[in-house]
Each structure stands twice: as C-alpha cells, then as structure tokens.
Scaffold this motif. Structure first.
Motif, PDB file in Angstrom:
ATOM      1  N   ARG A 106       7.865 -14.251  -0.299  1.00  0.00           N
ATOM      2  CA  ARG A 106       7.545 -12.824  -0.465  1.00  0.00           C
ATOM      3  C   ARG A 106       8.533 -12.194  -1.423  1.00  0.00           C
ATOM      4  O   ARG A 106       9.683 -12.597  -1.474  1.00  0.00           O
ATOM      5  CB  ARG A 106       7.644 -12.104   0.882  1.00  0.00           C
TER       6      ARG A 106
ATOM      7  N   GLY B 224      -0.573  -2.816   6.091  1.00  0.00           N
ATOM      8  CA  GLY B 224      -1.301  -3.950   6.665  1.00  0.00           C
ATOM      9  C   GLY B 224      -2.612  -4.296   5.983  1.00  0.00           C
ATOM     10  O   GLY B 224      -3.273  -5.268   6.357  1.00  0.00           O
ATOM     11  N   VAL B 225      -3.015  -3.537   4.966  1.00  0.00           N
ATOM     12  CA  VAL B 225      -4.305  -3.820   4.317  1.00  0.00           C
ATOM     13  C   VAL B 225      -4.232  -5.063   3.414  1.00  0.00           C
ATOM     14  O   VAL B 225      -5.268  -5.607   3.023  1.00  0.00           O
ATOM     15  CB  VAL B 225      -4.838  -2.620   3.497  1.00  0.00           C
TER      16      VAL B 225
ATOM     17  N   LYS C  89      -1.666  -5.400   0.576  1.00  0.00           N
ATOM     18  CA  LYS C  89      -1.196  -5.105  -0.783  1.00  0.00           C
ATOM     19  C   LYS C  89      -0.220  -6.187  -1.283  1.00  0.00           C
ATOM     20  O   LYS C  89      -0.362  -6.701  -2.384  1.00  0.00           O
ATOM     21  CB  LYS C  89      -0.503  -3.729  -0.830  1.00  0.00           C
TER      22      LYS C  89
ATOM     23  N   PHE D  86      -0.889 -17.668  -0.645  1.00  0.00           N
ATOM     24  CA  PHE D  86      -1.198 -16.692   0.401  1.00  0.00           C
ATOM     25  C   PHE D  86      -0.082 -16.658   1.429  1.00  0.00           C
ATOM     26  O   PHE D  86       0.370 -17.703   1.904  1.00  0.00           O
ATOM     27  CB  PHE D  86      -2.520 -17.016   1.083  1.00  0.00           C
TER      28      PHE D  86
ATOM     29  N   ILE E 278       5.213  -8.987   7.510  1.00  0.00           N
ATOM     30  CA  ILE E 278       6.465  -8.254   7.278  1.00  0.00           C
ATOM     31  C   ILE E 278       6.157  -7.091   6.350  1.00  0.00           C
ATOM     32  O   ILE E 278       5.826  -7.285   5.181  1.00  0.00           O
ATOM     33  CB  ILE E 278       7.550  -9.164   6.683  1.00  0.00           C
ATOM     34  N   SER E 279       6.252  -5.906   6.907  1.00  0.00           N
ATOM     35  CA  SER E 279       5.873  -4.698   6.198  1.00  0.00           C
ATOM     36  C   SER E 279       6.855  -4.409   5.056  1.00  0.00           C
ATOM     37  O   SER E 279       8.059  -4.575   5.223  1.00  0.00           O
ATOM     38  CB  SER E 279       5.905  -3.548   7.213  1.00  0.00           C
ATOM     39  N   THR E 280       6.309  -4.001   3.938  1.00  0.00           N
ATOM     40  CA  THR E 280       7.152  -3.678   2.786  1.00  0.00           C
ATOM     41  C   THR E 280       8.002  -2.438   3.079  1.00  0.00           C
ATOM     42  O   THR E 280       7.517  -1.475   3.665  1.00  0.00           O
ATOM     43  CB  THR E 280       6.271  -3.413   1.542  1.00  0.00           C
TER      44      THR E 280
ATOM     45  N   THR F 208       3.700  -0.853  -3.083  1.00  0.00           N
ATOM     46  CA  THR F 208       4.261   0.239  -2.286  1.00  0.00           C
ATOM     47  C   THR F 208       4.181  -0.073  -0.788  1.00  0.00           C
ATOM     48  O   THR F 208       3.404  -0.928  -0.374  1.00  0.00           O
ATOM     49  CB  THR F 208       3.505   1.565  -2.551  1.00  0.00           C
TER      50      THR F 208
HETATM   51  N1  LIG Z   1      -7.428 -12.910   6.593  1.00  0.00           N
HETATM   52  C1  LIG Z   1      -6.711 -12.235   5.698  1.00  0.00           C
HETATM   53  N2  LIG Z   1      -5.498 -11.750   6.020  1.00  0.00           N
HETATM   54  C2  LIG Z   1      -4.805 -11.080   5.074  1.00  0.00           C
HETATM   55  C3  LIG Z   1      -5.302 -10.875   3.754  1.00  0.00           C
HETATM   56  N3  LIG Z   1      -4.411 -10.156   3.069  1.00  0.00           N
HETATM   57  C4  LIG Z   1      -3.387  -9.937   3.902  1.00  0.00           C
HETATM   58  N4  LIG Z   1      -3.612 -10.487   5.102  1.00  0.00           N
HETATM   59  C5  LIG Z   1      -2.727 -10.429   6.279  1.00  0.00           C
HETATM   60  O1  LIG Z   1      -2.556  -9.057   6.615  1.00  0.00           O
HETATM   61  C6  LIG Z   1      -1.219  -8.799   7.009  1.00  0.00           C
HETATM   62  C7  LIG Z   1      -0.634  -7.677   6.170  1.00  0.00           C
HETATM   63  O2  LIG Z   1      -0.533  -8.092   4.817  1.00  0.00           O
HETATM   64  P1  LIG Z   1       0.477  -7.405   3.788  1.00  0.00           P
HETATM   65  O3  LIG Z   1       0.100  -7.862   2.423  1.00  0.00           O
HETATM   66  O4  LIG Z   1       1.875  -7.617   4.184  1.00  0.00           O
HETATM   67  O5  LIG Z   1       0.100  -5.858   3.983  1.00  0.00           O
HETATM   68  P2  LIG Z   1       0.630  -4.595   3.162  1.00  0.00           P
HETATM   69  O6  LIG Z   1      -0.554  -3.791   2.756  1.00  0.00           O
HETATM   70  O7  LIG Z   1       1.531  -5.045   2.083  1.00  0.00           O
HETATM   71  O8  LIG Z   1       1.423  -3.797   4.276  1.00  0.00           O
HETATM   72  P3  LIG Z   1       2.680  -2.785   4.046  1.00  0.00           P
HETATM   73  O9  LIG Z   1       3.692  -3.513   3.244  1.00  0.00           O
HETATM   74  O10 LIG Z   1       3.150  -2.432   5.411  1.00  0.00           O
HETATM   75  O11 LIG Z   1       2.133  -1.583   3.343  1.00  0.00           O
HETATM   76  C8  LIG Z   1      -0.458 -10.131   6.911  1.00  0.00           C
HETATM   77  O12 LIG Z   1      -0.415 -10.721   8.193  1.00  0.00           O
HETATM   78  C9  LIG Z   1      -1.327 -10.972   5.982  1.00  0.00           C
HETATM   79  O13 LIG Z   1      -1.221 -12.356   6.245  1.00  0.00           O
HETATM   80  C10 LIG Z   1      -6.596 -11.410   3.444  1.00  0.00           C
HETATM   81  O14 LIG Z   1      -7.138 -11.290   2.342  1.00  0.00           O
HETATM   82  N5  LIG Z   1      -7.248 -12.088   4.456  1.00  0.00           N
END
Ligand SMILES: Nc1nc2c(ncn2[C@@H]2O[C@H](COP(=O)(O)OP(=O)(O)OP(=O)(O)O)[C@@H](O)[C@H]2O)c(=O)[nH]1
Ligand SMILES: [Mg+2]
Length: 249
Positions: free
Chosen positions: A21, A66-67, A69, A81, A87-89, A113
């Motif tokens: 990451r 969690g979406v 990003k 992947f 782990i939240s940014t 962000t």
């Molecule tokens: N199945 C699936 N899980 C995903 C996908 N993208 C992300 N995840 C999962 O969703 C969770 C959050 O992903 P992040 O990319 O850290 O989310 P974020 O939007 O960066 O969250 P913040 O940093 O808190 O804003 C993690 O457990 C990932 O493994 C995807 O396309 N498919």
C-alpha cells in the motif's frame, strides 16, 4: 452494508503489513514537478524522476471511506489487489503514472484522499488543484451511493468549474452483495451529465479504462491539434467499458 472494522495503523505513514500500500501520510505534498494550481499547462520532460512526460495533470480519487479508492489506485499503478485487512487512508497520498496517449506522454499525478469525515478539511484544500476527479461509490453499499449527491455538492463548492468528473461504481465483482443496480448508477450519472462505469479493483475491470479516458480527455483539452476529432469521454467509456457479465445477478 456492514464494513470490516478499520484497524488503526500505528501512526501516520505506517505502511500496511499485508501488501504494497502507499504510505498513509497526513502530510503528503506534491513533488517539485507538480503542475501549479488548476492550470492545464504543458510540462517539461522530467529528467530527475525517471518519468519522461509531455503534459502533467492532477487526478483526485474521492468518495466514502471503504469504497475502494486506494485499491483502485494500486490496481492501476501496480496491477495488484490489496486483499485482506482494510487500512483506511490517513489524510492524503499520491502516486504518479505516465501513460502514452496517441504518442504523447501524459503524466497523471493521482491523489488518493481519505474518505473518513474527519479528514474532509484536508481534502477540501486539494480540490482546487485537481484537473480531474474520479468519484467512487461501492456497489455493495447503498449508503455510499446515497452519499454521492453530497460529494457532488462538495465538488461543486471546492473544485474548478471545468474539472473532468467521472462516476465509478466499484466492487462489481462482489456478485452476491450488490445493493446498487447498474441502472441506478447510470440514472444518477445521466442526471448529472457524468460519464459512468462499474469497476473492480479486485479483478481490474475497467480500471485502466477509467484512467486512460481521463488522460485522453485532459490531453486533448490542453493540446488539441487542428482538425483532430474531438475526444468525447462519455462516448469512450460507453464504447469501451465492459460489463461484469460473469457476476451480475
Ligand atoms: N471485492 C472487492 N473488494 C474491494 C474492491 N476494492 C476495494 N475492496 C476492499 O474494500 C476495502 C476498502 O478498500 P480501500 O481501497 O482501502 O478503501 P478506500 O476508499 O481507500 O477507503 P478510505 O481510505 O478509508 O477512504 C478493502 O478491504 C479492500 O480489499 C473491489 O473492487 N472488490
Ligand atoms: Mg484509502
């Protein structure tokens, strides 16, 4: 939808233990070759960083925590992947990638962000410099979709009026957990005149396409050759975007 609990890292900038990451730093700053505020200015080829480019742009990833990003960015940059613990940014982070767009080297400086509310003021400060925004929701989280309108209000308030904006419904691979139908995403996008695609950071579906589309649009806006047909981002993503036919209910 229930989300995994967010473990706190042991301090800002602590890398995740489970994968490559980007460092979560609350104090990230653009590099010395970052384009100035809000301008689409052709950049000099960079000799220092090893990434030659003709033009450079800033792209920001926004949307609820969690979406996906960070995962989307890592998929695009490294082709990997980040499975496992979420782990939240913290604050904001960025990565660069240079794309070849019709023979022109386009450098995207991509800002990742933090979706968490408590970092919102940090994010606000970066909007005005962004040339493009990728606004994400999670197709398994109705709440993240419902919040898109609030994100759009925020974008309207803080971003440049001519910012390139695309809506992405991420995690489309999660076949059995869909809470937001593709048609709902399409409808919302149409309402606001936005290009739209469903993506998966997990499988890579439409990820390169989203960033390539943005790069093509920005490149043409800054250096359209006379007689060159106008690039239309809407048409491009509609034409090139793939559906997740394997996993739709
Ligand atoms: N199945 C699936 N899980 C995903 C996908 N993208 C992300 N995840 C999962 O969703 C969770 C959050 O992903 P992040 O990319 O850290 O989310 P974020 O939007 O960066 O969250 P913040 O940093 O808190 O804003 C993690 O457990 C990932 O493994 C995807 O396309 N498919
Ligand atoms: Mg993140």
């Amino acid at each position: 939808m229930s989300r995994k609990k967010t473990p706190r890292s042991k301090g800002a900038g602590t890398p995740a233990a489970n994968g490559p990451r980007p460092a979560r730093s609350g104090t990230a700053r653009p590099g010395p070759d970052a384009p100035p505020n809000g301008s689409l200015q052709p950049s000099r080829p960079s000799l220092g960083g090893g990434d030659f480019y003709d033009v450079a742009f800033k792209v920001m990833l926004v949307g609820d925590s969690g979406v996906g990003k960070t995962c989307l960015l890592v998929r695009f940059k490294d082709g990997a992947f980040l499975a496992g613990t979420f782990i939240s940014t913290v604050g904001i982070d960025f990565r660069n990638k240079v794309l070849d767009v019709d023979g022109v080297k386009v450098k995207l400086q991509i800002w990742d962000t933090a979706g968490q509310e408590r970092f919102r003021s940090v994010t606000h400060a970066y909007y005005r410099d962004a040339h493009a925004l990728l606004l994400l929701y999670d197709v398994t989280s109705k709440a993240s979709f419902d919040n898109i309108q609030a994100w759009l209000t925020e974008i309207q308030e803080y971003a440049q009026h001519n910012v390139v904006l695309m809506l992405l419904g991420n995690k489309v691979d999660s076949a059995h957990e869909h809470k937001v139908k593709r048609e709902d995403g399409e409808k919302l996008a149409k309402e606001y005149g936005l290009p739209f695609m469903e993506t998966s950071a997990k499988t890579g579906l439409n990820v390169d396409l989203a960033f390539t589309g943005i790069a093509k649009e920005l490149k043409q806006r800054s250096m359209k050759a006379p007689g060159e047909p106008r690039f239309r981002l809407h048409d491009y993503v509609k034409r090139e975007g793939r559906g997740d036919s394997c996993c739709r209910p």
